[in-house]
Design an enzyme around this catalytic site. Sequence first.
Site, PDB file in Angstrom:
ATOM      1  N   HIS A 203     -43.225  51.210  91.156  1.00 54.13           N
ATOM      2  CA  HIS A 203     -42.736  51.806  92.373  1.00 54.13           C
ATOM      3  C   HIS A 203     -41.418  52.441  92.136  1.00 54.13           C
ATOM      4  CE1 HIS A 203     -40.005  48.352  91.432  1.00 54.13           C
ATOM      5  NE2 HIS A 203     -39.139  49.118  92.413  1.00 54.13           N
TER       6      HIS A 203
HETATM    7  C1  UD1 Z   1     -36.111  49.058  96.574  1.00 52.36           C
HETATM    8  C2  UD1 Z   1     -35.082  49.164  95.582  1.00 52.36           C
HETATM    9  C3  UD1 Z   1     -35.476  48.967  94.362  1.00 52.36           C
HETATM   10  C4  UD1 Z   1     -36.269  47.425  94.140  1.00 52.36           C
HETATM   11  C5  UD1 Z   1     -37.293  47.684  95.287  1.00 52.36           C
HETATM   12  C6  UD1 Z   1     -37.992  46.286  95.217  1.00 52.36           C
HETATM   13  C7  UD1 Z   1     -33.416  51.027  96.267  1.00 52.36           C
HETATM   14  C8  UD1 Z   1     -32.751  52.336  96.113  1.00 52.36           C
HETATM   15  N1  UD1 Z   1     -34.367  50.621  95.789  1.00 52.36           N
HETATM   16  O1  UD1 Z   1     -37.088  50.232  96.269  1.00 52.36           O
HETATM   17  O2  UD1 Z   1     -34.452  48.835  93.446  1.00 52.36           O
HETATM   18  O3  UD1 Z   1     -36.724  47.541  93.009  1.00 52.36           O
HETATM   19  O4  UD1 Z   1     -36.789  47.822  96.548  1.00 52.36           O
HETATM   20  O5  UD1 Z   1     -39.413  46.334  96.002  1.00 52.36           O
HETATM   21  O6  UD1 Z   1     -32.925  50.124  97.244  1.00 52.36           O
HETATM   22  N2  UD1 Z   1     -41.778  50.106 102.792  1.00 52.36           N
HETATM   23  C9  UD1 Z   1     -42.741  49.305 103.697  1.00 52.36           C
HETATM   24  N3  UD1 Z   1     -42.593  48.278 103.817  1.00 52.36           N
HETATM   25  C10 UD1 Z   1     -41.519  47.333 103.756  1.00 52.36           C
HETATM   26  C11 UD1 Z   1     -40.496  48.176 102.916  1.00 52.36           C
HETATM   27  C12 UD1 Z   1     -40.611  49.254 102.433  1.00 52.36           C
HETATM   28  O7  UD1 Z   1     -44.001  49.779 104.200  1.00 52.36           O
HETATM   29  O8  UD1 Z   1     -41.288  46.445 103.979  1.00 52.36           O
HETATM   30  C13 UD1 Z   1     -42.088  51.333 102.425  1.00 52.36           C
HETATM   31  C14 UD1 Z   1     -41.098  52.450 103.390  1.00 52.36           C
HETATM   32  O9  UD1 Z   1     -42.396  53.393 103.938  1.00 52.36           O
HETATM   33  C15 UD1 Z   1     -40.501  53.210 102.240  1.00 52.36           C
HETATM   34  C16 UD1 Z   1     -41.080  52.732 101.022  1.00 52.36           C
HETATM   35  O10 UD1 Z   1     -41.713  51.466 101.393  1.00 52.36           O
HETATM   36  O11 UD1 Z   1     -40.221  54.443 102.338  1.00 52.36           O
HETATM   37  C17 UD1 Z   1     -40.037  52.313 100.113  1.00 52.36           C
HETATM   38  O12 UD1 Z   1     -39.163  51.393 100.374  1.00 52.36           O
HETATM   39  P1  UD1 Z   1     -37.549  51.560 100.049  1.00 52.36           P
HETATM   40  O13 UD1 Z   1     -36.531  50.349 100.761  1.00 52.36           O
HETATM   41  O14 UD1 Z   1     -37.118  52.997 100.160  1.00 52.36           O
HETATM   42  O15 UD1 Z   1     -37.279  51.328  98.502  1.00 52.36           O
HETATM   43  P2  UD1 Z   1     -38.278  50.855  97.261  1.00 52.36           P
HETATM   44  O16 UD1 Z   1     -39.033  51.769  96.722  1.00 52.36           O
HETATM   45  O17 UD1 Z   1     -38.932  49.277  97.799  1.00 52.36           O
END
Ligand code: UD1
Length: 374
Positions: A203
């Site tokens: 991811h």
């Molecule tokens: C974040 C952390 C990373 C951690 C990871 C664990 C940062 C910069 N990165 O990355 O260090 O290892 O979490 O998973 O904080 N989304 C959903 N549902 C959710 C949450 C997110 O669909 O419940 C989607 C959203 O569209 C979003 C994408 O996932 O754009 C990424 O989520 P985001 O919180 O930006 O960061 P992670 O890639 O999860």
Amino acid sequence: MKILTVLGNRPQFVKASAVSVPLRDRVEETLVHTGQHYDRQLSDVFFEELGLPLPDHELGVGSGSHAEQTGETMIRLEPLVEEHHPDAVLVYGDTNATLAAALVAAKLLVPLAHVEAGMRSFDRRMPEEVNRLAADRLGGLLLCSTAAAVENLRAEGLGDRVRLVGDVMADVALRVGPIADRRSHAHERYGLERGSYLLATAHRTGNVDDPAALGQLVDLLASAAERFGPLLFPVHPRTAARLTTSGLRERLERAPGVRLCEPLGYLDFACLVRGATAVLTDSGGLQKEAYLAGVPCVTLREETEWVETVEAGWNCLAGRDAQRALASLASLIDRRREEHPDPSIYGDGEAGHRCVEELLGWLENQRASTPAGR
Ligand code: UD1
């Protein structure tokens, strides 16, 4: 004494479950969930399975750019910190929730304690590295998982704030792993046999945001499944979105031996890790969890914060290079292991209790050294 803990996403729910329970035996804790992760499979299921107390406040921040996520968390968190007047703010790891809470605490002059401090990849292209550097610089108490983390902070001139407590994620893996083996039916559900499948996750922005990089990753997973499969790939929402927009999802789904599934809860995932031949991942937590389970790991990055797993011979760095990954898998799987990994490099399963002792001792000392009336 009052502690305000700020959590935002999946790995932080795991880490906090080792600390919040013993913390609440001693002091009042207010738990704030920023809402960075909001899907049931990325959030609620961890509270249910790990016995983490439910949040007292949910900020509902959700997704967005780094500035939006960090800024929105700060805006919504600041009034809560002002209202609660905590003796300290407690943060974990390296996410945008960590950074936002560290900045709010520092600006309001509330002492900040950082769990899993001092981890470094030495790659500032990773958003997590930027978050770690800022949180450690602002933290007054830096609770470290490993000796390498302590050394990193000493090299940055922060040695006087450091305590080596062990790894809180290891506490949870050691405690919950055997329970997961008994309770989870994940092997039956996915038609996998213990000891004869690969488990993969990915991811990191560096691996999935750019379609060319994601294409390399898809090819790597397809080759691994072809040679060592079957391979189960629980897909993180970020990765799922990028696979769809880049049109690569079909290529991965059609690869022989590859099976995609939704993100899994802690128990199912732990059970699958413990039964795997090997794991392939760009997650930090999974590198450790595989090591503690005695499962070889191929890390889909060029560097790792968890250097001990590589030094001990259980983890190989392969980037997105399929040939390197295949060679690593062959050598790790074939190597006959006479010894089990040494779990003590990540502590003794009591890191959570030690965090609580250090935190309360630090706050007592601060009180004692603050002149009356100030
Ligand atoms: C974040 C952390 C990373 C951690 C990871 C664990 C940062 C910069 N990165 O990355 O260090 O290892 O979490 O998973 O904080 N989304 C959903 N549902 C959710 C949450 C997110 O669909 O419940 C989607 C959203 O569209 C979003 C994408 O996932 O754009 C990424 O989520 P985001 O919180 O930006 O960061 P992670 O890639 O999860």
